[in-house]
Design a protein around this motif. Structure first.
Motif, PDB file in Angstrom:
ATOM      1  N   ALA A 115       0.807  -1.217   0.000  1.00 39.00           N
ATOM      2  CA  ALA A 115       0.000   0.000   0.000  1.00 39.00           C
ATOM      3  C   ALA A 115       0.842   1.269   0.000  1.00 39.00           C
ATOM      4  O   ALA A 115       0.578   2.198  -0.776  1.00 39.00           O
ATOM      5  CB  ALA A 115      -0.954   0.001   1.197  1.00 39.00           C
ATOM      6  N   GLU A 116       1.849   1.354   0.845  1.00 42.29           N
ATOM      7  CA  GLU A 116       2.614   2.589   0.950  1.00 42.29           C
ATOM      8  C   GLU A 116       3.353   2.886  -0.352  1.00 42.29           C
ATOM      9  O   GLU A 116       3.377   4.021  -0.832  1.00 42.29           O
ATOM     10  CB  GLU A 116       3.610   2.512   2.111  1.00 42.29           C
ATOM     11  N   GLY A 117       3.956   1.868  -0.959  1.00 39.66           N
ATOM     12  CA  GLY A 117       4.635   2.071  -2.233  1.00 39.66           C
ATOM     13  C   GLY A 117       3.684   2.465  -3.337  1.00 39.66           C
ATOM     14  O   GLY A 117       4.011   3.312  -4.178  1.00 39.66           O
ATOM     15  N   TYR A 118       2.497   1.881  -3.339  1.00 44.84           N
ATOM     16  CA  TYR A 118       1.504   2.231  -4.348  1.00 44.84           C
ATOM     17  C   TYR A 118       1.015   3.666  -4.180  1.00 44.84           C
ATOM     18  O   TYR A 118       0.731   4.351  -5.163  1.00 44.84           O
ATOM     19  CB  TYR A 118       0.320   1.269  -4.281  1.00 44.84           C
ATOM     20  N   ARG A 119       0.904   4.135  -2.954  1.00 44.72           N
ATOM     21  CA  ARG A 119       0.497   5.531  -2.742  1.00 44.72           C
ATOM     22  C   ARG A 119       1.478   6.487  -3.409  1.00 44.72           C
ATOM     23  O   ARG A 119       1.077   7.482  -4.021  1.00 44.72           O
ATOM     24  CB  ARG A 119       0.401   5.832  -1.245  1.00 44.72           C
ATOM     25  N   PHE A 123      -5.587   0.303   1.147  1.00 48.06           N
ATOM     26  CA  PHE A 123      -5.255   1.230   0.063  1.00 48.06           C
ATOM     27  C   PHE A 123      -6.501   1.512  -0.761  1.00 48.06           C
ATOM     28  O   PHE A 123      -7.223   0.593  -1.142  1.00 48.06           O
ATOM     29  CB  PHE A 123      -4.164   0.607  -0.824  1.00 48.06           C
ATOM     30  N   ASP A 124      -6.754   2.794  -1.047  1.00 47.57           N
ATOM     31  CA  ASP A 124      -7.927   3.151  -1.852  1.00 47.57           C
ATOM     32  C   ASP A 124      -7.577   4.173  -2.935  1.00 47.57           C
ATOM     33  O   ASP A 124      -8.431   4.955  -3.352  1.00 47.57           O
ATOM     34  CB  ASP A 124      -9.064   3.665  -0.969  1.00 47.57           C
ATOM     35  N   TYR A 175       3.540   5.690  -5.885  1.00 50.21           N
ATOM     36  CA  TYR A 175       3.561   5.416  -7.321  1.00 50.21           C
ATOM     37  C   TYR A 175       2.449   6.157  -8.060  1.00 50.21           C
ATOM     38  O   TYR A 175       2.688   6.782  -9.102  1.00 50.21           O
ATOM     39  CB  TYR A 175       3.429   3.908  -7.554  1.00 50.21           C
ATOM     40  N   VAL A 176       1.227   6.125  -7.539  1.00 52.24           N
ATOM     41  CA  VAL A 176       0.107   6.711  -8.280  1.00 52.24           C
ATOM     42  C   VAL A 176       0.190   8.229  -8.341  1.00 52.24           C
ATOM     43  O   VAL A 176      -0.449   8.855  -9.194  1.00 52.24           O
ATOM     44  CB  VAL A 176      -1.258   6.287  -7.692  1.00 52.24           C
ATOM     45  N   GLN A 177       0.971   8.828  -7.443  1.00 51.62           N
ATOM     46  CA  GLN A 177       1.157  10.275  -7.494  1.00 51.62           C
ATOM     47  C   GLN A 177       2.252  10.690  -8.473  1.00 51.62           C
ATOM     48  O   GLN A 177       2.346  11.858  -8.846  1.00 51.62           O
ATOM     49  CB  GLN A 177       1.490  10.806  -6.095  1.00 51.62           C
ATOM     50  N   LYS A 178       3.045   9.735  -8.902  1.00 50.51           N
ATOM     51  CA  LYS A 178       4.210  10.033  -9.744  1.00 50.51           C
ATOM     52  C   LYS A 178       3.859  10.170 -11.215  1.00 50.51           C
ATOM     53  O   LYS A 178       4.565  10.859 -11.969  1.00 50.51           O
ATOM     54  CB  LYS A 178       5.258   8.940  -9.547  1.00 50.51           C
TER      55      LYS A 178
END
Length: 267
Positions: A88-92, A144-145, A94-97
């Motif tokens: 979840a933390e890595g995906y948060r 994660f959402d 990633y999606v902002q990048k």
């Protein structure tokens, strides 16, 4: 139904079709828009295949073809993220990048196990396997959402020992209702994925009764995707959807730009 919001190309390990091949096929079908959603499943490898890709060249190719085919089709940038709570933390981050228009959150693994692999159901009943998969979805939602819709909610039934022969919404109503309410409470949607027809299930994923229940609970965000990995499967069985969705109570389906929804009237 002129928008396909679940498509894969050779950036996914289970597709041999180039991005341009998929785009040209969608144009040939008369689609107005398509959203590329290749697999980004971190911490997941099968048979020597890794289920994630380098996003920088993916975005570069997208921008190149978006410009090349402007006026012929609206091309949108998406990704299908294989969810696991520890990611979840890595995906948060990633999606902002990256400038994704649309993000699908999907469960391809349940507690590290892949329903596609035969050993997923070893030592357990089919019902236990299905319930473990649905329980893992709830864990993912809590962790994660950062996506717009949850993909193919009952994906697991594609690979069960009896597939969907004994599967129904009513049999899993307790956990499915909990999933749907959790998504609605977070302002998230679901997709209707037509690959179930391609796999011989005779239904979408999720089952139409799940779609109907989602609408009854107040769900409005519903995207349409073929889950195509080859040009010939783009918009697969889309002609069946108008009757199916209106029968479930839907008057609109959803497309996304810049992760913001637009509702398109079905008929």
């Amino acid at each position: 139904m002129c928008s396909d919001f679940h498509l894969h190309c050779s950036y996914s390990p289970d597709s041999d079709s180039s991005m341009e091949e998929m785009i040209r096929a969608a144009i040939g079908l008369g689609l107005k828009r398509m959203c590329l959603t290749d697999h980004q499943d971190w911490d997941y490898e099968t048979d020597g295949m890794v289920w994630y890709f380098d996003t920088d060249p993916y975005v570069e190719d997208y921008l190149k073809y978006k410009e090349k085919y402007e006026g012929q089709i609206e091309l949108l940038l998406g990704v299908e993220m294989g969810l696991q709570p520890h990611l979840a933390e890595g995906y948060r981050e990633y999606v902002q990048k990256y400038p994704f228009d649309f993000i699908i959150g999907s469960s391809h693994l349940a507690h590290g196990k892949d329903p596609y692999q035969k050993n997923y159901f070893e030592g357990i009943t089919e019902e236990e396997g299905y319930r473990e998969y649905f329980d893992s979805i709830l864990e993912n939602i809590d962790a994660f959402d950062g996506y717009q819709v949850y993909g193919h909610l009952d994906y697991v039934v594609r690979y069960g020992p009896n597939r969907n022969k004994y599967y129904s919404y009513e049999a899993y109503r307790d956990v499915l209702d909990t999933i749907l309410k959790a998504l609605i409470d977070r302002g998230l949607g679901i997709e209707v994925n037509t690959a179930g027809y391609k796999y011989g299930l005779g239904q979408t994923n999720p089952h139409p009764d799940v779609l109907k229940r989602y609408k009854e609970l107040g769900g409005e965000i519903l995207t349409i995707g073929s889950d195509a990995h080859r040009p010939e499967h783009i918009a697969y069985s889309f002609p069946l959807l108008e009757e199916l969705l209106t029968g479930c109570g839907f008057r609109y389906y959803t497309v996304f730009r810049n992760r913001k929804p637009e509702f398109i009237k079905i008929s």
